[in-house]
Design a protein around this motif. Structure first.
Motif, PDB file in Angstrom:
ATOM      1  N   TYR A  72       1.346  70.476  62.235  1.00 16.42           N
ATOM      2  CA  TYR A  72       1.395  70.650  63.689  1.00 16.42           C
ATOM      3  C   TYR A  72       2.777  70.336  64.250  1.00 16.42           C
ATOM      4  O   TYR A  72       3.211  70.945  65.236  1.00 16.42           O
ATOM      5  N   THR A  73       3.478  69.395  63.622  1.00 14.10           N
ATOM      6  CA  THR A  73       4.848  69.112  64.068  1.00 14.10           C
ATOM      7  C   THR A  73       5.747  70.321  63.850  1.00 14.10           C
ATOM      8  O   THR A  73       6.524  70.712  64.731  1.00 14.10           O
TER       9      THR A  73
ATOM     10  N   LYS B 287       4.781  73.434  63.621  1.00 13.50           N
ATOM     11  CA  LYS B 287       4.334  74.480  64.538  1.00 13.50           C
ATOM     12  C   LYS B 287       4.889  74.240  65.932  1.00 13.50           C
ATOM     13  O   LYS B 287       5.330  75.173  66.621  1.00 13.50           O
ATOM     14  N   GLY B 288       4.889  72.979  66.356  1.00 11.51           N
ATOM     15  CA  GLY B 288       5.453  72.652  67.667  1.00 11.51           C
ATOM     16  C   GLY B 288       6.925  72.972  67.752  1.00 11.51           C
ATOM     17  O   GLY B 288       7.411  73.477  68.770  1.00 11.51           O
TER      18      GLY B 288
ATOM     19  N   TYR C 190       7.466  76.799  68.326  1.00 16.70           N
ATOM     20  CA  TYR C 190       7.267  77.257  69.705  1.00 16.70           C
ATOM     21  C   TYR C 190       8.285  76.654  70.650  1.00 16.70           C
ATOM     22  O   TYR C 190       8.664  77.281  71.657  1.00 16.70           O
TER      23      TYR C 190
ATOM     24  N   TYR D 136       1.317  73.220  57.156  1.00 20.11           N
ATOM     25  CA  TYR D 136       0.273  73.770  58.026  1.00 20.11           C
ATOM     26  C   TYR D 136      -0.608  74.757  57.261  1.00 20.11           C
ATOM     27  O   TYR D 136      -1.840  74.749  57.416  1.00 20.11           O
TER      28      TYR D 136
ATOM     29  N   HIS E 257       1.433  81.431  59.488  1.00 18.43           N
ATOM     30  CA  HIS E 257       2.481  80.403  59.518  1.00 18.43           C
ATOM     31  C   HIS E 257       3.201  80.288  58.179  1.00 18.43           C
ATOM     32  O   HIS E 257       4.387  79.934  58.140  1.00 18.43           O
TER      33      HIS E 257
ATOM     34  N   TYR F  44      -8.290  81.258  72.490  1.00 21.56           N
ATOM     35  CA  TYR F  44      -7.353  80.223  72.942  1.00 21.56           C
ATOM     36  C   TYR F  44      -7.398  80.075  74.458  1.00 21.56           C
ATOM     37  O   TYR F  44      -7.385  78.954  74.988  1.00 21.56           O
TER      38      TYR F  44
ATOM     39  N   HIS G  52      -0.324  80.399  75.310  1.00 17.99           N
ATOM     40  CA  HIS G  52      -0.357  80.844  73.913  1.00 17.99           C
ATOM     41  C   HIS G  52      -1.402  81.937  73.724  1.00 17.99           C
ATOM     42  O   HIS G  52      -1.155  82.934  73.038  1.00 17.99           O
TER      43      HIS G  52
ATOM     44  N   CYS H 225       1.009  71.164  70.439  1.00 17.49           N
ATOM     45  CA  CYS H 225       1.083  71.030  68.977  1.00 17.49           C
ATOM     46  C   CYS H 225       1.501  69.616  68.581  1.00 17.49           C
ATOM     47  O   CYS H 225       0.929  69.024  67.649  1.00 17.49           O
TER      48      CYS H 225
ATOM     49  N   ASN I 281      -1.371  67.326  69.062  1.00 20.39           N
ATOM     50  CA  ASN I 281      -2.339  67.473  67.973  1.00 20.39           C
ATOM     51  C   ASN I 281      -1.869  66.753  66.721  1.00 20.39           C
ATOM     52  O   ASN I 281      -2.674  66.193  65.976  1.00 20.39           O
TER      53      ASN I 281
ATOM     54  N   ARG J  46      -4.956  64.459  67.010  1.00 19.95           N
ATOM     55  CA  ARG J  46      -6.083  65.328  66.665  1.00 19.95           C
ATOM     56  C   ARG J  46      -7.144  64.556  65.890  1.00 19.95           C
ATOM     57  O   ARG J  46      -6.840  63.775  64.991  1.00 19.95           O
TER      58      ARG J  46
END
Length: 276
Positions: free
Chosen positions: A17-18, A20-21, A24, A71, A106, A160, A193, A250, A253, A257
């Protein structure tokens, strides 16, 4: 498997998630910078390619690469062991298959980054997607395959947006001072998103309907399509700001999460906190 044996998946989830963040954050931030300079919003590949040219960008890309691999592995484990307890009924199976799809997407971003770092080349998302779509359309019933993929992508975008609008995402986050205060940003980010994913799905649907692979595209083409609508530039700016919120989503999360089959039973969810 027992919780003790599955616990190692949590650091993998956090790293994923890091990463992915960071993706974005790069896409939204670089797009807003480009618009401010009189340009256009950037697709994922262009944003990552631009990042490579900046001071320290290669190191950041390497961190993102590790995050994308993490991920993808997390999503495979999540789907295989049903770590988030979606169940084995039809709805749960669809959710778990969706995890595999997002993991693959991803991992593809990871391949793009690997090419930038070690392949000595550049990536062009806007040109590669139509090429692959055209290849699939050349198969027997290829247009139907692309059409089905388009519907799945549109469905994911709607999912989403629904999660953001109905606050369903709150059930998966631990209540804390941070998540409570930043909840409006998390909500807006998830909806933004969903809009981008939904537009990408529509582009694939147009390509299948008109038998024209050039109409398919990714994030950059979605921004281009949005900019062609009424008040398009303001709409794109709003979506980019929203994607900054999704980057925060992200990161949140990664830290908060809840994974039902691994986390403790006494964790208060954000949903429970905000609804009293």
């Amino acid at each position: 498997m027992t919780k003790s044996k599955l616990g190692w998946a949590i650091p993998l989830m956090r790293a994923g998630y890091t990463g992915k963040g960071l993706v974005y954050l790069a896409v939204a931030g670089i797009s807003l910078y480009s618009i401010w300079r009189g340009g256009q919003a950037q697709d994922t590949s262009s944003a990552l390619g631009w990042l490579e040219t900046t001071w320290g960008g290669g190191s950041i890309l390497f961190v993102i690469l590790l995050g994308m691999v993490a991920y993808a592995l997390w999503r495979v484990l999540d789907a295989a062991y049903d770590l988030e307890d979606y169940g084995s009924e039809a709805k749960g199976i669809v959710a778990r298959l969706g995890m595999l799809v997002t993991g693959g997407i991803h991992l593809g971003i990871g391949v793009v980054i690997f090419t930038l770092l070690f392949g000595g080349g550049s990536s062009e998302e806007g040109s590669s997607i139509p090429r692959y779509v055209g290849m699939v359309m050349g198969w027997p019933r290829g247009r139907w395959i692309i059409g089905l993929a388009a519907l799945l992508i549109v469905g994911a975008g709607a999912h989403y947006m629904r999660q953001g609008w109905t606050n369903e995402y709150r059930k998966h986050l631990q209540a804390s001072r941070f998540t409570t205060r930043w909840n409006p940003i998390l909500k807006a980010g998830l909806i933004a998103h969903g809009v981008v994913v939904g537009v990408v799905g529509l582009l694939f649907l147009f390509a299948a309907w008109r038998a024209n692979p050039q109409e398919a595209g990714g994030t950059g083409e979605a921004f281009s399509w949005l900019s062609g609508q009424v008040y398009g530039q303001l709409l794109v700016i709003g979506i980019c700001v929203g994607l900054l919120g999704f980057a925060v989503f992200c990161f949140v999360n990664a830290a908060y999460r809840i994974v039902p089959k691994v986390s403790g039973p006494d964790i208060q969810t954000l949903a429970a906190k905000l609804t009293g």
